[in-house]
Motif scaffolding. Structure first.
Motif, PDB file in Angstrom:
ATOM      1  N   LEU A   1       6.548 -21.182 -28.531  1.00 39.94           N
ATOM      2  CA  LEU A   1       6.468 -20.430 -27.283  1.00 39.94           C
ATOM      3  C   LEU A   1       5.271 -19.485 -27.326  1.00 39.94           C
ATOM      4  CD1 LEU A   1      10.202 -19.473 -26.594  1.00 39.94           C
ATOM      5  CD2 LEU A   1       8.810 -21.121 -25.318  1.00 39.94           C
ATOM      6  N   LEU A   2       4.533 -19.454 -26.231  1.00 44.85           N
ATOM      7  CA  LEU A   2       3.351 -18.600 -26.112  1.00 44.85           C
ATOM      8  C   LEU A   2       3.738 -17.260 -25.486  1.00 44.85           C
ATOM      9  CD1 LEU A   2       0.205 -18.279 -26.223  1.00 44.85           C
ATOM     10  CD2 LEU A   2       0.176 -19.235 -23.904  1.00 44.85           C
TER      11      LEU A   2
ATOM     12  N   THR B   1       8.154 -14.745 -22.242  1.00 48.18           N
ATOM     13  CA  THR B   1       7.294 -15.820 -22.710  1.00 48.18           C
ATOM     14  C   THR B   1       6.495 -16.442 -21.576  1.00 48.18           C
ATOM     15  OG1 THR B   1       7.199 -17.899 -23.945  1.00 48.18           O
ATOM     16  CG2 THR B   1       9.041 -17.638 -22.436  1.00 48.18           C
ATOM     17  N   ALA B   2       5.323 -16.965 -21.923  1.00 44.65           N
ATOM     18  CA  ALA B   2       4.515 -17.751 -20.982  1.00 44.65           C
ATOM     19  C   ALA B   2       4.822 -19.232 -21.116  1.00 44.65           C
ATOM     20  CB  ALA B   2       3.031 -17.503 -21.230  1.00 44.65           C
ATOM     21  N   GLY B   3       5.756 -19.591 -21.994  1.00 41.67           N
ATOM     22  CA  GLY B   3       6.211 -20.965 -22.096  1.00 41.67           C
ATOM     23  C   GLY B   3       5.435 -21.804 -23.094  1.00 41.67           C
TER      24      GLY B   3
ATOM     25  N   LEU C   1       3.973 -20.328 -14.523  1.00 43.00           N
ATOM     26  CA  LEU C   1       2.774 -20.987 -15.056  1.00 43.00           C
ATOM     27  C   LEU C   1       1.758 -19.923 -15.436  1.00 43.00           C
ATOM     28  CD1 LEU C   1       0.978 -24.163 -13.865  1.00 43.00           C
ATOM     29  CD2 LEU C   1      -0.350 -22.058 -14.102  1.00 43.00           C
ATOM     30  N   TYR C   2       1.333 -19.955 -16.681  1.00 39.61           N
ATOM     31  CA  TYR C   2       0.270 -19.066 -17.143  1.00 39.61           C
ATOM     32  C   TYR C   2      -1.040 -19.837 -17.146  1.00 39.61           C
ATOM     33  CZ  TYR C   2      -2.910 -17.046 -20.586  1.00 39.61           C
ATOM     34  OH  TYR C   2      -4.032 -16.588 -21.225  1.00 39.61           O
ATOM     35  N   GLY C   3      -2.031 -19.284 -16.474  1.00 37.16           N
ATOM     36  CA  GLY C   3      -3.344 -19.913 -16.426  1.00 37.16           C
ATOM     37  C   GLY C   3      -4.346 -18.950 -15.832  1.00 37.16           C
TER      38      GLY C   3
ATOM     39  N   ALA D   1       9.803 -22.820 -18.482  1.00 32.84           N
ATOM     40  CA  ALA D   1      10.923 -23.340 -17.706  1.00 32.84           C
ATOM     41  C   ALA D   1      12.066 -22.329 -17.746  1.00 32.84           C
ATOM     42  CB  ALA D   1      11.360 -24.687 -18.273  1.00 32.84           C
ATOM     43  N   PRO D   2      13.078 -22.492 -16.897  1.00 29.11           N
ATOM     44  CA  PRO D   2      14.196 -21.532 -16.884  1.00 29.11           C
ATOM     45  C   PRO D   2      14.827 -21.323 -18.260  1.00 29.11           C
ATOM     46  CG  PRO D   2      14.324 -22.938 -14.954  1.00 29.11           C
ATOM     47  CD  PRO D   2      13.209 -23.481 -15.799  1.00 29.11           C
ATOM     48  N   ALA D   3      14.993 -22.398 -19.024  1.00 25.28           N
ATOM     49  CA  ALA D   3      15.600 -22.248 -20.353  1.00 25.28           C
ATOM     50  C   ALA D   3      14.735 -21.386 -21.260  1.00 25.28           C
ATOM     51  CB  ALA D   3      15.831 -23.625 -20.978  1.00 25.28           C
ATOM     52  N   ASP D   4      13.420 -21.535 -21.153  1.00 28.01           N
ATOM     53  CA  ASP D   4      12.504 -20.694 -21.943  1.00 28.01           C
ATOM     54  C   ASP D   4      12.664 -19.227 -21.556  1.00 28.01           C
ATOM     55  OD1 ASP D   4      11.345 -23.000 -23.126  1.00 28.01           O
ATOM     56  OD2 ASP D   4       9.983 -23.217 -21.420  1.00 28.01           O
ATOM     57  N   LEU D   5      12.734 -18.963 -20.229  1.00 24.52           N
ATOM     58  CA  LEU D   5      12.821 -17.582 -19.747  1.00 24.52           C
ATOM     59  C   LEU D   5      14.169 -16.964 -20.076  1.00 24.52           C
ATOM     60  CD1 LEU D   5      11.057 -18.126 -16.314  1.00 24.52           C
ATOM     61  CD2 LEU D   5      10.124 -16.912 -18.289  1.00 24.52           C
TER      62      LEU D   5
END
Length: 520
Positions: free
Chosen positions: A412-413, A347-349, A324-326, A337-341
């Protein structure tokens, strides 16, 4: 937030299930009377499942939800009658992760007093400054911090662990009613570059914030969750809020220890772990237990997650990692999420439901996809301002994070770092985070930080600080050549410094001012 989405998410995560009608009515009544703050969340959990274990400490002692609520209520009554705490007062909380911290925050909330969450890494002088700036009426602290609180104002009530326990056991009887003034939680910014500031956190207005998180991070009702992130930090506190809402069983250790954490994850059959990224690195440095802990979720936040660390952790523990980016000010912006990573490890998702993220230029206009700009965020939990009265720039309902980043064509951020971390070297904009991520991929490197330092010819230059794994070697020119091979020439650090470890604060963030002092 639309009701069908809320209902579907709550059902999917096991919160809308049949049960005792009387207890369900009491649960809803607690939320209606006390709201969605910590006191309301604890009350609803105790009303629905009073005997469910709420807290398991490092010694294996358990407190059920009804017991935890009873202790918090007794502490609140004693704070009111014996100490004179009233609505609007501020109570400092200087505690590590244990039930006493939770009881104290809930007690303050029950009275309409603001709880100021104090960083355990603050020095005595910093504590004195914070106590004055925040106008503390009471400071509740762990016994281990007794030597740091000796210089605080004489009229400040100081309660160590024994004094707090005496207030709990010696409480007078009496009904507690919702205060006329809603309490606030004040979180201190981490203070990596200076004195910490107090940020006023809003109270959730409903299910929205919870749903935004658990829609993307698959936590369920009655999960067993080890919160390793400090509870005084925004991320640890958010984990506590989510766990109370889910009626989860929370496992707490006062200090993070990788061996003890791995043991507890297995012994208590934990479903989830909340941590900061550096803790994952420490866990990977220990042999993975056999069998592996039954983790379904490992959620991290609080500092940058190196892409190489994300991949290595999932290779060992499975695709259970969520990033989580915040920040303290915006709460959350995006979740990977795992798929994003797996697709893009750095990525920050993506923004969760109900969250807007915009990449803007200095004039406040959107930049094209892939272009770096300032990250602005909008959601239900934007902070209410600093206690000093200062705020952050807002544009069209969005709050400036202070970070620079970009959004790719797939939504994706990517976060390139703090705006004030970017350096200009020989006329070129250079982002230290890009070099950090690259160097973190070297197998010899345990951890790395890259910062800008003054340069008489180019204005600024990069300096890289590397801590190596035990028994590994690396020379300065090999580091430079590796960067030169992958990035532009102006990204090559001219200073390469090998250190035993990187200085970090209690939430795992690298203390760049200490690195600059070390650099000289």
């Amino acid at each position: 937030m639309d009701l069908p989405f809320v209902a579907a998410t709550l059902t999917r995560r096991g919160l809308l299930t049949p049960g005792n009608p009387v207890r369900i009515a009491a649960q809803l009544g607690a939320l209606r009377r006390w709201g969605w703050g910590l006191a309301g969340e604890l009350r609803q959990a105790a009303a629905r499942e009073p005997d469910r274990p709420a807290i398991i400490d490092e010694d294996g002692h358990e407190l059920a939800y009804a017991e935890l609520l009873d202790r918090a209520e007794r502490l609140a009554r004693s704070l009111r009658t014996a100490v004179g705490v009233r609505a609007g007062d501020r109570i400092g909380v200087l505690c590590r992760n244990h039930h006493g911290l939770i009881e104290t925050i809930v007690a303050a909330t029950l009275l309409g007093a603001d709880a100021v969450l104090m960083n355990s890494g603050l020095s005595g002088a910093q504590l004195a400054t914070v106590a004055g700036e925040q106008r503390l009426r009471v400071l509740v602290h762990d016994t281990e911090f007794a030597d740091r609180v000796t210089g605080l104002p004489a009229d400040l009530h100081r309660l160590d662990e024994q004094a707090r326990e005496d207030l709990v056991t010696g409480a007078s009887r009496g009904e507690l009613r919702p205060p006329e003034r809603a309490a606030r939680i004040i979180v201190l910014t981490s203070g990596t570059t200076g004195a910490p500031k107090g940020a006023r956190r809003p109270t959730p207005a409903g299910f929205g914030p919870l749903v935004s998180i658990i829609d993307r991070i698959p936590l369920h009702a009655r999960d067993r969750v080890l919160i390793a992130a400090p509870l005084f930090h925004t991320w640890g506190f958010a984990a506590l809020q989510v766990c109370l809402a889910l009626r989860a069983t929370i496992v707490l250790h006062r200090r993070f220890d990788p061996t003890a954490t791995l043991t507890a994850l297995g012994a208590h059959r934990c479903d989830a772990l909340f941590a900061v990224p550096v803790m994952l690195q420490r866990l990977l440095e220990h042999p993975a237990p056999d069998p592996r802990p039954p983790l379904k979720v490992v959620a991290v936040s609080g500092s940058a997650l190196p892409g190489s660390l994300a991949s290595a952790f999932m290779d060992t523990y499975g695709d259970v990692l969520y990033n989580l980016y915040g920040s303290t000010e915006v709460s959350w912006a995006s979740i990977a999420a795992p798929a994003d990573l797996r697709t893009a490890p750095t990525t920050a998702g993506r923004p969760p439901h109900g969250t807007r993220v915009a990449i803007l230029d200095d004039a406040g206009l959107p930049v094209p996809s892939g272009r770096v700009g300032r990250i602005f965020v909008g959601n239900e939990m934007l902070f209410e301002g600093y206690t000093s009265g200062a705020g952050r720039e807002r544009r069209d309902g969005l709050l400036d994070t202070g970070d620079l980043g970009r959004m790719n064509a797939d939504g994706l951020l990517f976060v390139d770092g703090r705006a004030d971390d970017m350096i200009v070297s020989g006329g070129e904009n250079v982002f230290p985070a890009e070099v950090e991520n690259l160097l973190a991929e070297l197998p010899q490197v345990r951890e790395v930080a890259v910062i800008g330092v003054p340069d008489p010819e180019y204005g600024q230059r990069l300096a890289a600080f590397l801590a190596l794994h035990r028994g590994e070697t690396l020379d300065e020119e090999a580091v430079r050549e590796y960067v030169r091979h992958h990035l532009a020439r102006f990204s090559v650090p001219r200073d390469v410094v090998f250190v035993k470890y990187l200085p970090r604060n209690a939430t795992g963030k690298v203390l760049t001012r200490e690195l600059r002092r070390h650099h000289g």
